[in-house]
Scaffold this active site. Sequence first.
Site, mmCIF file in Angstrom:
data_model
loop_
_atom_site.group_PDB
_atom_site.id
_atom_site.type_symbol
_atom_site.label_atom_id
_atom_site.label_comp_id
_atom_site.label_asym_id
_atom_site.label_seq_id
_atom_site.Cartn_x
_atom_site.Cartn_y
_atom_site.Cartn_z
ATOM 1 N N HIS A 122 14.888 7.849 1.676
ATOM 2 C CA HIS A 122 14.469 7.573 3.180
ATOM 3 C C HIS A 122 14.859 6.104 3.537
ATOM 4 C CE1 HIS A 122 10.772 10.415 2.185
ATOM 5 N NE2 HIS A 122 11.797 10.924 2.389
ATOM 6 N N PRO A 138 0.719 -1.355 0.054
ATOM 7 C CA PRO A 138 -0.117 -0.122 -0.096
ATOM 8 C C PRO A 138 0.808 1.412 -0.179
ATOM 9 C CG PRO A 138 -0.096 -1.098 2.238
ATOM 10 C CD PRO A 138 0.732 -1.913 1.448
ATOM 11 N N ASP A 139 0.439 2.475 -0.666
ATOM 12 C CA ASP A 139 0.972 3.774 -0.397
ATOM 13 C C ASP A 139 0.605 4.164 0.974
ATOM 14 O OD1 ASP A 139 -1.316 4.815 -0.900
ATOM 15 O OD2 ASP A 139 -0.793 5.670 -2.741
ATOM 16 N N PHE A 140 1.006 5.489 1.102
ATOM 17 C CA PHE A 140 0.683 6.074 2.329
ATOM 18 C C PHE A 140 -0.579 6.834 2.634
ATOM 19 C CE2 PHE A 140 5.134 5.388 2.192
ATOM 20 C CZ PHE A 140 5.323 4.714 3.518
ATOM 21 N N ARG A 141 -0.864 7.834 1.501
ATOM 22 C CA ARG A 141 -1.727 8.658 1.551
ATOM 23 C C ARG A 141 -3.170 8.503 0.730
ATOM 24 N NH1 ARG A 141 3.120 10.400 2.402
ATOM 25 N NH2 ARG A 141 3.426 11.614 4.205
ATOM 26 N N ASP A 200 11.187 -0.414 0.064
ATOM 27 C CA ASP A 200 11.116 -1.854 -0.397
ATOM 28 C C ASP A 200 12.053 -2.678 -1.184
ATOM 29 O OD1 ASP A 200 10.569 -0.745 -2.932
ATOM 30 O OD2 ASP A 200 8.466 -0.613 -2.470
ATOM 31 N N ASN A 242 11.214 5.065 -1.513
ATOM 32 C CA ASN A 242 10.579 3.620 -0.917
ATOM 33 C C ASN A 242 11.621 2.898 -0.211
ATOM 34 O OD1 ASN A 242 8.422 4.706 -2.197
ATOM 35 N ND2 ASN A 242 8.585 3.292 -4.065
HETATM 36 P P1 OAD Z 1 1.895 8.788 -0.804
HETATM 37 O O1 OAD Z 1 1.115 7.620 -0.638
HETATM 38 O O2 OAD Z 1 2.044 10.156 -0.093
HETATM 39 O O3 OAD Z 1 1.916 9.331 -2.432
HETATM 40 C C1 OAD Z 1 1.576 8.138 -3.510
HETATM 41 C C2 OAD Z 1 0.947 8.524 -4.766
HETATM 42 O O4 OAD Z 1 0.944 7.717 -5.762
HETATM 43 C C3 OAD Z 1 -0.587 9.307 -4.645
HETATM 44 O O5 OAD Z 1 -0.225 10.506 -5.093
HETATM 45 C C4 OAD Z 1 -1.186 8.317 -5.174
HETATM 46 O O6 OAD Z 1 -2.377 8.886 -6.026
HETATM 47 C C5 OAD Z 1 -0.220 7.676 -6.311
HETATM 48 N N1 OAD Z 1 -0.543 6.395 -6.736
HETATM 49 C C6 OAD Z 1 -0.589 5.202 -5.953
HETATM 50 N N2 OAD Z 1 -0.872 3.886 -6.979
HETATM 51 C C7 OAD Z 1 -0.877 4.720 -8.114
HETATM 52 C C8 OAD Z 1 -0.805 3.988 -9.398
HETATM 53 N N3 OAD Z 1 -1.018 2.556 -9.569
HETATM 54 N N4 OAD Z 1 -0.736 4.732 -10.507
HETATM 55 C C9 OAD Z 1 -0.367 6.301 -10.514
HETATM 56 N N5 OAD Z 1 -0.471 6.691 -9.135
HETATM 57 C C10 OAD Z 1 -0.736 5.802 -8.323
HETATM 58 O O7 OAD Z 1 3.599 8.180 -0.885
HETATM 59 P P2 OAD Z 1 4.874 8.885 -0.769
HETATM 60 O O8 OAD Z 1 4.817 10.185 -1.783
HETATM 61 O O9 OAD Z 1 6.057 8.259 -1.361
HETATM 62 O O10 OAD Z 1 8.208 8.482 4.590
HETATM 63 O O11 OAD Z 1 5.256 9.219 0.441
HETATM 64 C C11 OAD Z 1 6.019 9.932 0.925
HETATM 65 C C12 OAD Z 1 6.908 9.539 2.370
HETATM 66 O O12 OAD Z 1 5.772 9.840 3.180
HETATM 67 C C13 OAD Z 1 6.971 8.080 2.419
HETATM 68 O O13 OAD Z 1 8.474 8.001 1.972
HETATM 69 C C14 OAD Z 1 7.055 7.898 3.916
HETATM 70 C C15 OAD Z 1 5.759 8.486 4.126
HETATM 71 O O14 OAD Z 1 5.498 8.998 5.560
HETATM 72 C C16 OAD Z 1 8.715 7.672 5.588
HETATM 73 O O15 OAD Z 1 8.416 6.524 5.775
HETATM 74 C C17 OAD Z 1 9.753 8.386 6.078
#
Ligand code: OAD
Length: 273
Positions: free
Chosen positions: A128, A35-38, A111, A109
Amino acid sequence: MEQKLQSVVNTLTKKKKPRVVVLCGAGISTKAGIPDFRSPETGLYSNLQKLSLPYAEAVFDIEYFRKKPQAFYTLAEELYPGKFSPTKFHYFIRLLQDKQLLKRVYTQNIDTLERIAGVKDEYIVEAHGSFATNHCIDCRAEMSSEELKRQMDDKASGGIPRCAKCKGYVKPDIVFFGEGLPARFFDLWDDDSEEIDLAIVAGTSLTVYPFASLPAEVEANAIRLLINKEHCGDFKQNPRKTDVLALEDIDEVAETLARLCGWEDDLRRLVET
Ligand code: OAD
């Protein structure tokens, strides 16, 4: 979409020795099952109820970890590398390396899927940090990943890795909120930022600094491509005429780009092996 990508394709296939930098985040790994974060509903931060955190980002906060390391280690069980495979976009980055077009990939990432896809160390900046090395948060003594995993699996003793020297908590060298980014990030970006023809920004909401400021620091003569479901960061706040927006699924855009560049078979071979 194909028309929009034309300037990117021209840079990749017609320009002499183009220098490509990839700036990426959690969205490039969602297709791998991480999963992503936000993202609303599916993102980690909206699914952490079971950890009873005061606020979602506390799980990666160093001060919170000092008091309650259990939350991070519950999540670490799920995220620990080894069970996930790279996506098409990871292999697209590898393809850029194989074609000698990749200058660097800056990833937020942890991972390690860029490595697993075959991108060499010298091209990767894990902004990170990662799970690759681990240290005591008090005396900084190193712990091997084998030992860390052994202690994580030892639930009878609590499952929280402890330093053999001072008994402090040990954590993987992931950059938590409240900690600095690796020197390699700043050192390499200083030079890289001035030598970019194409910056591919993918799968990041561009909310966490200093990483989020990188697209703004890409020089004006470079093309910036955003591949992301949402329009965000400097692409939204300070759009440039030459920006290219591909606000669609990342793997689909990777496939389209590979096809338009005539690399479809190369990408398929990498994905299948
Ligand atoms: P976010 O979860 O903030 O953003 C992920 C982005 O990817 C979002 O804009 C989604 O819309 C987009 N997304 C997800 N799946 C997709 C797909 N299949 N195709 C197109 N877009 C997609 O993640 P990060 O920006 O990486 O920090 O978050 C930054 C940091 O916040 C992370 O490194 C982590 C977290 O706190 C630490 O762990 C220190």
